[in-house]
Design a protein around this motif. Structure first.
Motif, PDB file in Angstrom:
ATOM      1  N   ARG A  33       0.842  -1.205   0.000  1.00 48.05           N
ATOM      2  CA  ARG A  33       0.000   0.000   0.000  1.00 48.05           C
ATOM      3  C   ARG A  33       0.868   1.243   0.000  1.00 48.05           C
ATOM      4  O   ARG A  33       1.849   1.316   0.733  1.00 48.05           O
ATOM      5  N   ILE A  34       0.502   2.206  -0.802  1.00 49.85           N
ATOM      6  CA  ILE A  34       1.291   3.428  -0.950  1.00 49.85           C
ATOM      7  C   ILE A  34       0.704   4.485  -0.027  1.00 49.85           C
ATOM      8  O   ILE A  34      -0.351   5.074  -0.297  1.00 49.85           O
ATOM      9  N   PRO A  82      -6.963 -10.618   7.400  1.00 49.83           N
ATOM     10  CA  PRO A  82      -8.258 -10.325   8.038  1.00 49.83           C
ATOM     11  C   PRO A  82      -8.652  -8.855   8.059  1.00 49.83           C
ATOM     12  O   PRO A  82      -9.823  -8.537   8.261  1.00 49.83           O
ATOM     13  N   TRP A  83      -7.734  -7.932   7.843  1.00 50.41           N
ATOM     14  CA  TRP A  83      -8.063  -6.508   7.852  1.00 50.41           C
ATOM     15  C   TRP A  83      -8.482  -6.013   6.477  1.00 50.41           C
ATOM     16  O   TRP A  83      -8.950  -4.871   6.327  1.00 50.41           O
ATOM     17  N   GLN A  84      -8.334  -6.821   5.465  1.00 52.70           N
ATOM     18  CA  GLN A  84      -8.524  -6.329   4.102  1.00 52.70           C
ATOM     19  C   GLN A  84      -9.981  -6.023   3.793  1.00 52.70           C
ATOM     20  O   GLN A  84     -10.898  -6.739   4.194  1.00 52.70           O
ATOM     21  N   GLU A  85     -10.180  -4.907   3.074  1.00 54.31           N
ATOM     22  CA  GLU A  85     -11.503  -4.524   2.602  1.00 54.31           C
ATOM     23  C   GLU A  85     -11.950  -5.479   1.488  1.00 54.31           C
ATOM     24  O   GLU A  85     -11.130  -6.081   0.803  1.00 54.31           O
ATOM     25  N   ALA A  86     -13.269  -5.561   1.322  1.00 54.88           N
ATOM     26  CA  ALA A  86     -13.804  -6.524   0.362  1.00 54.88           C
ATOM     27  C   ALA A  86     -13.292  -6.252  -1.053  1.00 54.88           C
ATOM     28  O   ALA A  86     -12.927  -7.176  -1.788  1.00 54.88           O
ATOM     29  N   ASP A  87     -13.242  -4.976  -1.458  1.00 56.46           N
ATOM     30  CA  ASP A  87     -12.838  -4.700  -2.838  1.00 56.46           C
ATOM     31  C   ASP A  87     -11.320  -4.567  -2.969  1.00 56.46           C
ATOM     32  O   ASP A  87     -10.715  -5.165  -3.859  1.00 56.46           O
ATOM     33  N   THR A  88     -10.689  -3.827  -2.067  1.00 58.88           N
ATOM     34  CA  THR A  88      -9.251  -3.628  -2.212  1.00 58.88           C
ATOM     35  C   THR A  88      -8.459  -4.875  -1.839  1.00 58.88           C
ATOM     36  O   THR A  88      -7.300  -5.007  -2.222  1.00 58.88           O
ATOM     37  N   LEU A  91      -7.582  -6.181  -4.984  1.00 58.90           N
ATOM     38  CA  LEU A  91      -6.479  -5.429  -5.594  1.00 58.90           C
ATOM     39  C   LEU A  91      -5.152  -5.840  -4.990  1.00 58.90           C
ATOM     40  O   LEU A  91      -4.112  -5.799  -5.657  1.00 58.90           O
ATOM     41  N   GLU A  92      -5.184  -6.227  -3.714  1.00 54.07           N
ATOM     42  CA  GLU A  92      -3.944  -6.724  -3.102  1.00 54.07           C
ATOM     43  C   GLU A  92      -3.455  -7.959  -3.849  1.00 54.07           C
ATOM     44  O   GLU A  92      -2.259  -8.143  -4.047  1.00 54.07           O
ATOM     45  N   LEU A 147      -3.877  -8.594  -7.007  1.00 53.61           N
ATOM     46  CA  LEU A 147      -3.277  -8.124  -8.257  1.00 53.61           C
ATOM     47  C   LEU A 147      -1.879  -7.589  -8.005  1.00 53.61           C
ATOM     48  O   LEU A 147      -0.932  -7.874  -8.760  1.00 53.61           O
ATOM     49  N   ASN A 148      -1.715  -6.802  -6.952  1.00 54.04           N
ATOM     50  CA  ASN A 148      -0.411  -6.206  -6.687  1.00 54.04           C
ATOM     51  C   ASN A 148       0.612  -7.243  -6.242  1.00 54.04           C
ATOM     52  O   ASN A 148       1.796  -7.133  -6.560  1.00 54.04           O
ATOM     53  N   ARG A 193       1.689  -8.928  -9.433  1.00 53.98           N
ATOM     54  CA  ARG A 193       2.619  -8.070 -10.177  1.00 53.98           C
ATOM     55  C   ARG A 193       3.994  -8.069  -9.512  1.00 53.98           C
ATOM     56  O   ARG A 193       5.032  -8.069 -10.177  1.00 53.98           O
ATOM     57  N   VAL A 225      -8.243  -8.877 -16.241  1.00 55.68           N
ATOM     58  CA  VAL A 225      -8.286  -7.432 -16.490  1.00 55.68           C
ATOM     59  C   VAL A 225      -7.282  -6.988 -17.547  1.00 55.68           C
ATOM     60  O   VAL A 225      -7.259  -5.817 -17.930  1.00 55.68           O
TER      61      VAL A 225
END
Lengths: 318, 100
Positions: A179-180, A277-283, A286-287, A289-290, A293, A313
């Motif tokens: 995360r930036i 366990p802290w991750q948001e449903a949508d992001t 994205l984690e 994906l990152n 990458r 995607v």
């Protein structure tokens, strides 16, 4: 000098996904004591263990301790950018610790054998009886500055003595490293589900990606808590630096969601797509994906994917 | 008697108030309790709705912002931030404690 023990592919995938690796009690007792002796024998306060030379009447306070350590210890004062191989005398406690195969191998696997030194620091958390006000924990932060690089530094956190739960060992949040954010801007996140607090045996090593969110805990014990941190930087792309003999060069696509068996928990694909366990449903997605990458960078293969997350995607038929 | 504000910040896993808590922060203007980073591993409520049911007043919710074009996959700060308050009557005098 023993050969470095390079990390394996599973360990690298864990680092890519969670941003840290932990080696409990990896440093032998003799070296731990050598380091504690090196930093000037803070006496009975050091991790709760008495020193024969300690003056039990001598108070330990911030104003006295750091100057004493700086004057008496062999921890070198080193310019940033110094080649890591020239940073610590080989016969010093730190030199011997860093030469341990498990640690030298991890360093080589993550930032390469020609990495450079950024900085180091001896962190000391004082107990309540050494402070003028109640101890407070350090706010959650990401070190240094906002940093959008793909290349990464590592931070080695060395715990030379046992850390109990009331000593306020490092608190960190697995999986936050990609995360930036801007350093202490995340101070508002007092607590996160899944955060961990270091409670460990003497000689434990925590190796963190430079972006991992963390903070020091409040020391409510009777003893000083020491932690020595070193930041190291790569000088070459961090591609396939580990023992890749177990790397599956052509992993097959596998079924997604509708499964007739549990996925292999040891596979790179599973490790990279295991949520925190802290991750948001949508992001949280994205984690994935990152992470993928990031893994593509580490193996230098833009075709790699896990469970079609990036393929989906990137699909632009022509 | 005077009023002091207690503030609860909940970070939820989606924009819906009845979804699970991912992170939280607590600030007590009465001075009766002292909170700090890492002081608890268990959220005070399972969802944001749980806070409402316990008498917390929602005073701010983060708005939904589009992801930047070309940078849609970048992750940064937690997105779903909700501020709650309680106003507590207290007979404590205004604090001159400069430690906070």
């Amino acid at each position: 000098m023993s050969e470095p023990e390079l990390l394996n592919t599973r360990q690298m995938a864990q680092f890519a996904a969670r941003g840290f690796l932990r080696f409990d009690g990896a440093v032998p007792a003799e070296l731990n004591q050598g380091f504690l002796d090196d930093i000037g024998r803070a006496g009975k306060h050091a991790g709760g263990h008495a020193s024969e030379d300690s003056n039990e009447n001598e108070p330990a306070n911030i104003e006295e301790l750091y100057p004493r350590i700086m004057a008496s210890s062999t921890i070198p004062v080193v310019p940033a950018g110094t080649p890591f191989c020239k940073t610590y005398p080989a016969d010093s406690a730190l030199g011997r610790i860093l030469a341990l195969p498990i640690l030298s191998g991890a360093i080589r696997s993550l930032v390469g054998e020609n990495c450079v030194f950024d900085h180091h620091f001896l962190h000391i958390a004082f107990p309540p009886n050494a402070l003028s006000k109640p101890p407070r924990s350090q706010n959650t932060h990401q070190d240094s500055t906002i940093d959008p690089r793909r290349a990464f530094d590592i931070q080695i956190l060395y715990y030379p003595h046992a850390v109990t739960s009331n000593m306020g060992g490092t608190r960190f949040v697995p999986g936050t490293h990609l995360r930036i954010v801007s350093e202490a801007a995340i101070a508002r996140y007092q607590n996160m589900v899944g955060q961990q607090h270091v409670v460990c045996a003497a000689g434990t090593l925590l190796i963190m990606h430079h972006g991992l969110w963390h903070g020091g805990g409040a020391n409510t014990s009777q003893a000083l808590r020491y932690m020595f941190k070193i930041r190291l930087c790569p000088t070459a792309p961090q591609i396939r630096l580990w023992d890749t003999s177990d790397l599956d060069e052509e992993p097959a696509q596998r079924p997604i969601f509708w499964l007739d068996h549990e996925p292999d928990p040891q596979s790179v694909q599973t490790i990279l797509t295991t949520p925190e366990p802290w991750q948001e449903a949508d992001t949280g997605r994205l984690e994935y994906l990152n992470r993928i990458r990031f893994w593509r960078y580490l193996i230098d293969d833009e075709s790699f994917d896990a469970d079609y997350w990036l393929t989906r995607v990137e699909n632009e038929p022509v | 008697m005077s009023l002091r504000q207690q503030v609860l910040v909940l970070y939820l896993k989606s924009s819906a108030l009845d979804t699970e808590v991912a992170a939280w922060a607590t600030y007590d203007g009465t001075g009766h309790t002292r909170h700090m980073a890492g002081d608890t591993d268990t959220p005070p409520y399972r969802t944001g709705l749980g806070a409402l049911k316990d008498g917390w007043r929602l005073i701010q919710a983060s708005s939904l912002q589009p992801h930047a074009a070309g940078d849609e996959f970048r992750t940064s700060y937690l997105k779903y931030e909700f501020f709650f308050e309680k106003l507590i009557e207290t007979d404590a005098p205004a604090s001159e404690n400069t430690d906070e």
